[in-house]
Design an enzyme around this catalytic site. Structure first.
Site, mmCIF file in Angstrom:
data_model
loop_
_atom_site.group_PDB
_atom_site.id
_atom_site.type_symbol
_atom_site.label_atom_id
_atom_site.label_comp_id
_atom_site.label_asym_id
_atom_site.label_seq_id
_atom_site.Cartn_x
_atom_site.Cartn_y
_atom_site.Cartn_z
ATOM 1 N N SER A 121 4.407 -1.249 1.957
ATOM 2 C CA SER A 121 3.221 -1.748 1.246
ATOM 3 C C SER A 121 2.787 -0.717 0.219
ATOM 4 C CB SER A 121 2.074 -1.996 2.231
ATOM 5 O OG SER A 121 0.844 -1.996 1.528
ATOM 6 N N HIS A 144 5.943 -5.070 -0.357
ATOM 7 C CA HIS A 144 4.744 -5.810 0.020
ATOM 8 C C HIS A 144 3.604 -5.422 -0.931
ATOM 9 C CE1 HIS A 144 2.245 -7.777 3.185
ATOM 10 N NE2 HIS A 144 1.331 -6.873 2.874
ATOM 11 N N ASP A 150 -0.277 -5.917 -1.846
ATOM 12 C CA ASP A 150 -1.551 -6.346 -1.269
ATOM 13 C C ASP A 150 -2.569 -6.659 -2.359
ATOM 14 O OD1 ASP A 150 -1.257 -6.183 1.644
ATOM 15 O OD2 ASP A 150 -0.850 -4.061 1.276
ATOM 16 N N MET A 200 -6.282 -7.925 -3.304
ATOM 17 C CA MET A 200 -7.629 -8.032 -2.710
ATOM 18 C C MET A 200 -8.654 -8.272 -3.802
ATOM 19 S SD MET A 200 -7.397 -4.722 -0.245
ATOM 20 C CE MET A 200 -6.020 -4.481 0.874
ATOM 21 N N HIS A 229 0.816 -10.521 -0.719
ATOM 22 C CA HIS A 229 -0.129 -10.838 0.357
ATOM 23 C C HIS A 229 -1.496 -11.090 -0.285
ATOM 24 C CE1 HIS A 229 -2.284 -9.196 4.236
ATOM 25 N NE2 HIS A 229 -2.603 -10.451 3.955
ATOM 26 N N MET A 256 -5.074 -11.622 -0.246
ATOM 27 C CA MET A 256 -6.333 -11.507 0.497
ATOM 28 C C MET A 256 -7.455 -11.839 -0.474
ATOM 29 S SD MET A 256 -5.325 -8.052 2.563
ATOM 30 C CE MET A 256 -4.051 -7.629 1.395
ATOM 31 N N MET A 291 -1.670 -10.136 11.292
ATOM 32 C CA MET A 291 -2.377 -8.897 10.945
ATOM 33 C C MET A 291 -2.660 -8.107 12.221
ATOM 34 S SD MET A 291 -2.599 -8.855 7.698
ATOM 35 C CE MET A 291 -3.469 -7.275 7.643
ATOM 36 N N ASP A 326 1.489 -6.474 10.097
ATOM 37 C CA ASP A 326 0.927 -5.694 8.993
ATOM 38 C C ASP A 326 -0.335 -4.960 9.440
ATOM 39 O OD1 ASP A 326 0.058 -4.762 6.538
ATOM 40 O OD2 ASP A 326 -0.277 -6.744 5.657
#
Ligand code: DX5
Ligand code: ZN
Length: 225
Positions: free
Chosen positions: A11, A36, A38, A40, A69, A71, A140, A178
């Site tokens: 990540s 990966h 992330d 957000m 991913h 979020m 998660m 994760d």
């Protein structure tokens, strides 16, 4: 329990953003299976990270699949943009999505791999009706939003339940975990049935560097076999 090959998904949330391409290159050389990313939005989770521009910048510097991913609230508004930027798979949360089936179908229509993510407090059972439509499940093992958090041990029985569901409903579906994955927790999640491990700080914040960190993690992940 899981006798297959364990895949590693570094990540980049914990990477050095001033040298992102270089760090991703190191992870690729060290045998990473996917990267990966992330995303957000400061709303779905209490932190802001990166968007499609980062995916677009990384696309030409690595051959590895880029898994994104999401979020974020209302992920449907951004699926096209991430797909165009070069994401190979889009992971969307079960939480807060009243039309998850629609979101999953939209990702598939874009020709991308699709995964559904569940938070530590969400039960495995919410996956039952959507499992047949997805390529992977992401459990998660911390509350999403930040790197460097402690692994939540009560997620282990849930990982076992999800593995069972996968064997019954969708054999071949990846079971990814994760959050808080390091040399100590990797054997636990693999034993519970995970076959893809996301790791941020255990790979990018290790003093000995990315290559040594990944070797250590891979060795630990294979310990349970
Ligand atoms: C957390 C993110 C994770 C994070 C993991 O919200 O989804 O991917 O980067 O970081 P570590 O491995 O440090 O727990
Ligand atoms: Zn993540």
């Amino acid at each position: 329990m899981n006798k297959g090959i364990v895949k590693l998904a570094p990540s980049i949330l914990s990477a050095d953003f001033a040298h992102l391409g270089k760090q991703v290159g190191e992870a690729e050389q060290a045998g990473a299976d996917r990267i990966h990313v992330d995303v957000m939005d400061g709303h779905f989770v209490p932190n802001i990270s990166m968007g499609p521009l980062v995916v677009q910048s990384l696309r030409p510097v690595t051959r590895l699949p880029l898994e994104t991913h999401l979020m974020i609230s209302d992920p449907d508004f951004y699926l096209d943009e991430f797909a165009e930027a070069g994401s190979d798979s889009l992971l969307v949360h079960w939480e807060g999505n009243n039309n998850l089936h629609r979101t999953v179908q939209r990702v598939k229509a874009l020709g991308k791999r699709v995964g559904v993510v569940i938070n530590p407090a969400s039960p495995a059972s919410v996956l039952e009706e959507i499992l047949q439509d997805v390529d992977q499940v992401l459990v998660m093992t911390v509350n999403p939003g930040f790197g460097h958090q402690h692994f939540i041990h009560t997620t282990l029985p849930k990982i076992r339940r999800v593995r069972q569901m996968i064997e019954e409903i969708k054999p071949g579906c990846d079971l990814e975990v994760d959050g808080g994955i390091d040399a100590t927790t990797a054997p636990l999640v693999v034993d519970a049935g995970a076959n893809v491990l996301v790791a941020g700080s255990a790979i990018f914040s290790e003093r000995k560097g990315v290559v040594a960190a990944m070797e250590r993690l891979r060795a630990a992940a294979n310990e349970s076999k």
